[in-house]
Write a protein that holds these residues in place. Sequence first.
Motif, PDB file in Angstrom:
ATOM      1  N   ALA A  58      88.741  -1.369  75.875  1.00  0.00           N
ATOM      2  CA  ALA A  58      87.315  -1.474  76.208  1.00  0.00           C
ATOM      3  C   ALA A  58      86.852  -0.205  76.915  1.00  0.00           C
ATOM      4  CB  ALA A  58      87.057  -2.691  77.089  1.00  0.00           C
ATOM      5  N   TYR A  59      85.642   0.227  76.609  1.00  0.00           N
ATOM      6  CA  TYR A  59      85.115   1.438  77.230  1.00  0.00           C
ATOM      7  C   TYR A  59      84.713   1.208  78.680  1.00  0.00           C
ATOM      8  CZ  TYR A  59      80.308  -0.270  76.622  1.00  0.00           C
ATOM      9  OH  TYR A  59      79.153  -1.003  76.690  1.00  0.00           O
ATOM     10  N   ARG A  60      84.577  -0.056  79.074  1.00  0.00           N
ATOM     11  CA  ARG A  60      84.299  -0.424  80.465  1.00  0.00           C
ATOM     12  C   ARG A  60      84.759  -1.862  80.648  1.00  0.00           C
ATOM     13  NH1 ARG A  60      79.870  -3.873  81.056  1.00  0.00           N
ATOM     14  NH2 ARG A  60      78.551  -3.984  79.213  1.00  0.00           N
ATOM     15  N   PRO A  61      85.009  -2.294  81.873  1.00  0.00           N
ATOM     16  CA  PRO A  61      85.375  -3.695  82.090  1.00  0.00           C
ATOM     17  C   PRO A  61      84.280  -4.619  81.553  1.00  0.00           C
ATOM     18  CG  PRO A  61      85.790  -2.413  84.070  1.00  0.00           C
ATOM     19  CD  PRO A  61      85.037  -1.511  83.115  1.00  0.00           C
ATOM     20  N   GLY A  62      84.686  -5.560  80.718  1.00  0.00           N
ATOM     21  CA  GLY A  62      83.738  -6.497  80.126  1.00  0.00           C
ATOM     22  C   GLY A  62      82.969  -5.945  78.945  1.00  0.00           C
ATOM     23  N   GLY A  63      83.246  -4.706  78.563  1.00  0.00           N
ATOM     24  CA  GLY A  63      82.538  -4.073  77.448  1.00  0.00           C
ATOM     25  C   GLY A  63      83.305  -4.205  76.144  1.00  0.00           C
ATOM     26  N   TRP A  64      82.691  -3.691  75.101  1.00  0.00           N
ATOM     27  CA  TRP A  64      83.325  -3.701  73.795  1.00  0.00           C
ATOM     28  C   TRP A  64      84.488  -2.704  73.765  1.00  0.00           C
ATOM     29  CZ3 TRP A  64      78.086  -2.880  70.901  1.00  0.00           C
ATOM     30  CH2 TRP A  64      77.403  -4.092  70.828  1.00  0.00           C
ATOM     31  N   THR A  65      85.371  -2.910  72.800  1.00  0.00           N
ATOM     32  CA  THR A  65      86.436  -1.940  72.559  1.00  0.00           C
ATOM     33  C   THR A  65      85.856  -0.759  71.792  1.00  0.00           C
ATOM     34  OG1 THR A  65      87.077  -2.877  70.429  1.00  0.00           O
ATOM     35  CG2 THR A  65      88.155  -3.799  72.412  1.00  0.00           C
ATOM     36  N   ALA A  66      86.589   0.343  71.792  1.00  0.00           N
ATOM     37  CA  ALA A  66      86.158   1.501  71.004  1.00  0.00           C
ATOM     38  C   ALA A  66      86.001   1.099  69.537  1.00  0.00           C
ATOM     39  CB  ALA A  66      87.159   2.639  71.152  1.00  0.00           C
ATOM     40  N   ARG A  67      86.884   0.259  69.044  1.00  0.00           N
ATOM     41  CA  ARG A  67      86.799  -0.218  67.653  1.00  0.00           C
ATOM     42  C   ARG A  67      85.474  -0.960  67.422  1.00  0.00           C
ATOM     43  NH1 ARG A  67      90.955  -1.097  64.312  1.00  0.00           N
ATOM     44  NH2 ARG A  67      92.435  -1.126  66.038  1.00  0.00           N
ATOM     45  N   TYR A  98      68.909  -9.344  65.803  1.00  0.00           N
ATOM     46  CA  TYR A  98      70.211  -9.941  65.521  1.00  0.00           C
ATOM     47  C   TYR A  98      71.030  -9.962  66.800  1.00  0.00           C
ATOM     48  CZ  TYR A  98      72.372  -5.288  65.333  1.00  0.00           C
ATOM     49  OH  TYR A  98      72.844  -4.038  65.643  1.00  0.00           O
ATOM     50  N   ASP A  99      72.011 -10.811  66.840  1.00  0.00           N
ATOM     51  CA  ASP A  99      72.866 -10.998  68.010  1.00  0.00           C
ATOM     52  C   ASP A  99      73.987  -9.957  67.958  1.00  0.00           C
ATOM     53  OD1 ASP A  99      74.688 -11.831  69.950  1.00  0.00           O
ATOM     54  OD2 ASP A  99      74.881 -13.865  69.161  1.00  0.00           O
ATOM     55  N   GLU A 100      73.780  -8.825  68.639  1.00  0.00           N
ATOM     56  CA  GLU A 100      74.759  -7.733  68.607  1.00  0.00           C
ATOM     57  C   GLU A 100      76.135  -8.172  69.093  1.00  0.00           C
ATOM     58  OE1 GLU A 100      72.986  -4.690  70.999  1.00  0.00           O
ATOM     59  OE2 GLU A 100      71.679  -4.027  69.370  1.00  0.00           O
ATOM     60  N   ASN A 101      76.180  -8.940  70.181  1.00  0.00           N
ATOM     61  CA  ASN A 101      77.478  -9.400  70.689  1.00  0.00           C
ATOM     62  C   ASN A 101      78.137 -10.356  69.714  1.00  0.00           C
ATOM     63  OD1 ASN A 101      77.646  -7.945  73.157  1.00  0.00           O
ATOM     64  ND2 ASN A 101      76.144  -9.327  74.055  1.00  0.00           N
ATOM     65  N   GLY A 102      77.349 -11.209  69.085  1.00  0.00           N
ATOM     66  CA  GLY A 102      77.897 -12.116  68.075  1.00  0.00           C
ATOM     67  C   GLY A 102      78.477 -11.344  66.896  1.00  0.00           C
ATOM     68  N   TRP A 103      77.741 -10.341  66.437  1.00  0.00           N
ATOM     69  CA  TRP A 103      78.243  -9.531  65.331  1.00  0.00           C
ATOM     70  C   TRP A 103      79.520  -8.799  65.741  1.00  0.00           C
ATOM     71  CZ3 TRP A 103      74.756  -6.910  61.247  1.00  0.00           C
ATOM     72  CH2 TRP A 103      73.779  -7.799  60.799  1.00  0.00           C
ATOM     73  N   ALA A 104      79.556  -8.249  66.964  1.00  0.00           N
ATOM     74  CA  ALA A 104      80.728  -7.493  67.430  1.00  0.00           C
ATOM     75  C   ALA A 104      81.964  -8.378  67.568  1.00  0.00           C
ATOM     76  CB  ALA A 104      80.422  -6.805  68.760  1.00  0.00           C
TER      77      ALA A 104
END
Length: 181
Positions: A58-67, A98-104
């Motif tokens: 993750a790029y930050r705690p609680g954030g998305w992964t680089a992937r 659209y739900d960005e977190n849902g898509w991710a």
Amino acid sequence: MSDIPPRTGDLRYPIGPFVAPETIAPAQVQAWIDDIAALPADLQRAVARLDDARLDTAYRPGGWTARQVVHHLADSHMNSLVRFKWALTEDRPLIKAYDENGWAALPDCRGPIGYSLDLLAALHARWVDLLRSLSWTQLQREFVHPESGAATLAFTVGSYAWHGRHHLAHIERLIEREGWR
């Protein structure tokens, strides 16, 4: 890219939030288009030496992964191209959010990034061709986002140029913090 993004200490917004100039000039839009054109190669260079373990950091705690960030850029910019086409062919269309977190969180965002890197390269080539063909009058056309309201295409070019640099900085800052260079 047109400018070296400023650094901030905020891991969520490493180059700060997008702030459009009070008056958007044609030269500014052209610089933003250059940023959009540069993103696929810049992103490819940033992730070229990242193995799966690093891509899954993750790029930050609680954030998305680089992937997930790479896949998100493809998803988001694909949506943006469609929004531009709607705005160019319809009168002030109401676009779909659209739900960005849902898509991710979907399984395809855990897969190989090569697909999204290839998609971004092709997508940006088409998008940049379209953007460079637009007149200033066309860049004043609008769409309506259900949450943020009306936006001109000129403003949206800037917000997506920022968006690409923003997420690229997430990955670059992660690489720097982890000492992966």
